[in-house]
Design an enzyme around this catalytic site. Structure first.
Site, PDB file in Angstrom:
ATOM      1  CG  ASP A  15     -12.523 -26.534 -26.459  1.00 19.20           C
ATOM      2  OD1 ASP A  15     -11.674 -25.729 -27.099  1.00 19.20           O
ATOM      3  OD2 ASP A  15     -12.482 -26.678 -25.299  1.00 19.20           O
ATOM      4  CG  HIS A  49     -10.078 -22.674 -33.917  1.00 20.19           C
ATOM      5  ND1 HIS A  49     -10.647 -21.416 -34.551  1.00 20.19           N
ATOM      6  CD2 HIS A  49     -10.880 -22.847 -32.994  1.00 20.19           C
ATOM      7  CE1 HIS A  49     -11.736 -20.965 -33.878  1.00 20.19           C
ATOM      8  NE2 HIS A  49     -12.008 -22.065 -32.739  1.00 20.19           N
TER       9      HIS A  49
HETATM   10  P1  IMP Z   1     -11.847 -16.401 -20.845  1.00 19.22           P
HETATM   11  O1  IMP Z   1     -12.630 -16.509 -22.258  1.00 19.22           O
HETATM   12  O2  IMP Z   1     -10.374 -16.974 -21.099  1.00 19.22           O
HETATM   13  O3  IMP Z   1     -12.196 -15.022 -20.304  1.00 19.22           O
HETATM   14  O4  IMP Z   1     -12.455 -17.633 -20.015  1.00 19.22           O
HETATM   15  C1  IMP Z   1     -13.749 -17.737 -19.617  1.00 19.22           C
HETATM   16  C2  IMP Z   1     -14.391 -19.060 -19.605  1.00 19.22           C
HETATM   17  O5  IMP Z   1     -14.434 -19.494 -21.052  1.00 19.22           O
HETATM   18  C3  IMP Z   1     -13.530 -20.309 -19.020  1.00 19.22           C
HETATM   19  O6  IMP Z   1     -14.314 -21.127 -18.525  1.00 19.22           O
HETATM   20  C4  IMP Z   1     -12.555 -20.799 -20.150  1.00 19.22           C
HETATM   21  O7  IMP Z   1     -12.189 -22.043 -19.863  1.00 19.22           O
HETATM   22  C5  IMP Z   1     -13.680 -20.733 -21.253  1.00 19.22           C
HETATM   23  N1  IMP Z   1     -13.135 -20.646 -22.560  1.00 19.22           N
HETATM   24  C6  IMP Z   1     -12.598 -19.745 -23.152  1.00 19.22           C
HETATM   25  N2  IMP Z   1     -12.287 -19.838 -24.515  1.00 19.22           N
HETATM   26  C7  IMP Z   1     -12.552 -21.210 -24.773  1.00 19.22           C
HETATM   27  C8  IMP Z   1     -12.311 -22.268 -25.998  1.00 19.22           C
HETATM   28  O8  IMP Z   1     -11.920 -21.643 -26.922  1.00 19.22           O
HETATM   29  N3  IMP Z   1     -12.619 -23.355 -25.826  1.00 19.22           N
HETATM   30  C9  IMP Z   1     -13.302 -23.681 -24.495  1.00 19.22           C
HETATM   31  N4  IMP Z   1     -13.552 -22.822 -23.306  1.00 19.22           N
HETATM   32  C10 IMP Z   1     -13.135 -21.624 -23.464  1.00 19.22           C
END
Ligand code: IMP
Length: 451
Positions: A15, A49
Site C-alpha cells: 500500500d 492498486h
Molecule cells: P494474504 O496475502 O491475503 O494471504 O494476507 C497475508 C498478509 O498480507 C495479511 O497481513 C494481509 O493484510 C497482508 N496483505 C496482503 N496483500 C496486501 C496488500 O496488497 N497490501 C497490504 N497488505 C497486504
C-alpha cells in the site's frame, strides 16, 4: 544492464502507492515508444492498486496498473494466483472506463495458478482454527500457493483445457474433504468476491457452472506469455515490472504469521518469467515508501507503532483504509533498520517516496534510526517477532514542513527546505538513489528526481 527496464516493488508492508508510480512510468515511456510491456509478477486479488483513467478512479487487483495505458501490453505473469470470477469483474471495469474497449492488450500466462472459491472457503475455515494468516485478506492466496508446494496446482491452462471439468471436479472434491475434516460444509460457507461479499460457493455443479461462464471470457486473453516476454526482452521494448504487496510481507523477510505467500521482491521476476528476465539485468529497481510514516493492514506488531493523535490525522488526510478490505490501516513511524534491511535483501537500487504532503509544521517527523536491545544499540532488523518484541526504537526528530505547501508541487525547487532535506536524508539512510516523489493524490502531483 538492459536499457528501458524498470521494476517497482513495495519497500515496506504494501500500500505504498505503487500503482500510481507504475502508471506514471508507463505513461511516460509510451510517449516515446510504439510498444510497452507492463508485467505483474506476484500475488492476486489481495492487492489493490488505485489508478485514474480519464478522470475516473478505479481500483485494480489482479490486472496490472498499466492496463489503462493505450498501446501497452499488460501481462499477468506465471508467479500470480488468479481468481477467474474476480478477473471477469475487473476486465468489465477496465472496459467500462475504456468506453467499451480495453485500453491495453491483456495477456494471461497460461502457467499462472488459479485461486478459486474453494481456496477462499478453506482459508476462512482455517482462520477459525486460529492457524497463521488470521489477518489475511481472505482472497485464498495462501491455499493456492500451497497447492503448488503440495504438487497439485490448478493452472490457467487446466481451466482452458478439454478435460477441465474432470480436473476441477477432482479439485472440488479434495477441498470438500479438507473442509469436512475441519468440521464444515464447503457449500454453505460464505466467501468474499470483488463483485459481492458473502456469497456461498455452492455445490460442485454450481462451482463448475460458474467456472464455465468465466473460462469463456478469460480464454481469449490466455497465451504463452513466456514466449512473448522473451521476444520483447530481446528487442528494445520498454518493460515495467509491477510488484504487489511489499518486502515486509515476503515470507522470507517479513514476520510470521502476517506474511503473504508470494514473492513480492524483485527475485520473483526471475521465477515468474521462467528465468527469461534476471532482476540483476533490470536497470532501475525502485522500492516505494510512504515518505513520513509506514502503514500496514493485518495483525502484525512492529516496534514503531504510533500511539498519538497523529494517527487519526494521517488516516483521515491520507485515507489510510485497505483498498481491498476497507480495514483501517495501522500507522507506524518510519523504521530505518527495517526499511534498510528490506532494501538490502531485495537488491533495490532506487527509491520513490509517496505522500510527501502528509506532514504537519508543528509535528517534527520522528524516525527510528536504531533499536535498543538488552541495553545495546542495534542497527539491524530481524524477521523474528520475538526479537522485535524486545527491541526499543531509538528516534531522531527531523524538522517537518507544511504539507499544504507541498501539495501538487512538481519541482524540487518549490519544496520547503525541510522537505528537500528529508528526501536526501531518506536516500542516504537507505543507500538508494531518489527516483521520484509524489506530492498529492492527483496524477500530475509528482516530482521527477532522475527518471
Ligand atoms: P494474504 O496475502 O491475503 O494471504 O494476507 C497475508 C498478509 O498480507 C495479511 O497481513 C494481509 O493484510 C497482508 N496483505 C496482503 N496483500 C496486501 C496488500 O496488497 N497490501 C497490504 N497488505 C497486504
Amino acid at each position: 544492464m538492459r536499457e528501458n527496464s524498470y521494476a517497482i516493488q513495495g519497500g515496506s508492508f504494501g500500500d505504498e502507492g505503487k500503482g500510481r508510480v507504475v502508471d506514471e512510468l508507463c505513461s511516460r515511456l509510451i510517449k516515446n515508444h510504439d510498444e510497452l510491456i507492463v508485467y505483474r509478477w506476484n500475488g492476486g486479488a489481495n492487492a489493490g492498486h488505485t489508478v485514474i483513467f480519464d478522470n475516473k478512479k478505479i481500483v485494480l487487483h489482479q490486472i496490472p496498473s498499466g492496463a489503462t495505458i493505450k498501446g501497452a501490453t499488460a501481462v499477468l505473469g506465471k508467479g500470480m494466483v488468479l481468481n477467474p470470477r474476480d478477473l471477469v469483474t475487473e476486465l468489465k471495469l477496465v472496459k467500462e472506463v475504456g468506453n467499451g474497449e480495453l485500453p491495453a492488450q491483456i495477456i494471461i500466462d497460461e502457467m499462472a495458478v488459479l485461486t478459486l472459491d474453494t481456496h477462499r472457503v478453506f482459508e476462512s475455515v482455517l482462520k477459525d482454527w486460529e492457524s497463521g494468516g488470521a489477518g489475511s485478506t481472505g482472497r485464498g492466496i495462501a491455499p493456492a500457493y500451497s497447492d503448488v508446494l503440495l504438487r497439485h496446482p490448478i493452472r490457467i491452462r487446466d481451466l482452458t483445457s478439454r478435460d477441465w471439468k474432470e480436473k476441477l471436479s477432482k479439485h472440488y472434491d479434495l477441498y470438500k474433504a479438507l473442509v469436512k475434516g475441519m468440521g464444515q460444509d464447503i457449500n454453505k460457507r460464505e466467501i468474499k468476491r470483488l463483485e459481492a461479499e458473502n456469497e456461498t460457493l455452492g455445490s460442485k455443479k454450481d462451482f463448475i457452472d460458474n467456472l464455465e461462464k468465466d473460462r469463456k471470457t478469460i480464454n481469449e486473453y490466455v497465451n504463452d506469455a513466456i514466449e512473448i516476454v522473451k521476444n520483447h526482452w530481446e528487442k528494445d521494448t520498454p518493460f515495467v515490472f509491477e510488484g504487489a504487496q511489499g518486502v515486509g510481507l515476503d515470507p522470507r523477510w517479513g514476520v510470521y504469521p502476517d506474511v503473504t505467500t508470494s514473492h513480492p521482491t524483485f527475485d520473483g521476476i526471475k521465477h515468474s518469467t521462467s528465468g527469461v528476465v534476471d532482476p540483476k539485468d533490470i536497470k532501475i529497481k525502485a522500492a516505494v515508501y510512504k515518505a513520513t510514516y509506514m502503514s500496514s493492514v493485518g495483525t502484525r506488531d512492529l516496534p514503531t507503532k504510533m500511539d498519538d493523535e497523529l494517527v487519526e490525522k494521517i488516516r483521515k488526510d491520507a485515507h489510510e483504509y485497505g483498498a481491498t478490505t476497507g480495514r483501517p490501516r495501522d500507522i507506524y513511524h518510519v523504521d530505518i533498520p527495517a526499511l534498510k534491511y528490506f532494501a538490502d535483501v531485495s537488491g533495490a537500487t532506487h527509491m520513490v517516496l509517496t505522500h510527501l504532503d502528509i506532514a504537519y509544521p508543528d509535528k517534527p517527523i520522528k524516525i527510528c534510526t536504531s533499536y535498543k536491545n538488552k541495553g545495546k544499540k542495534e542497527f539491524y532488523y530481524r524477521p523474528d517477532q520475538e526479537y522485535l518484541n524486545n527491541v526499543k526504537p531509538r528516534y531522531k526528530k527531523l524538522d517537518s514542513w507544511d504539507g499544504r505547501e507541498v501539495k501538487g508541487a512538481t519541482k524540487i525547487q518549490n519544496l520547503p527546505k525541510e522537505a528537500t532535506q528529508y528526501i536526501y536524508y531518506m536516500a542516504y539512510s537507505l543507500g538508494l538513489m531518489p527516483l521520484m516523489v509524489t506530492t498529492g493524490p492527483e496524477r500530475s502531483a509528482f516530482i521527477d528526481l532522475g527518471l
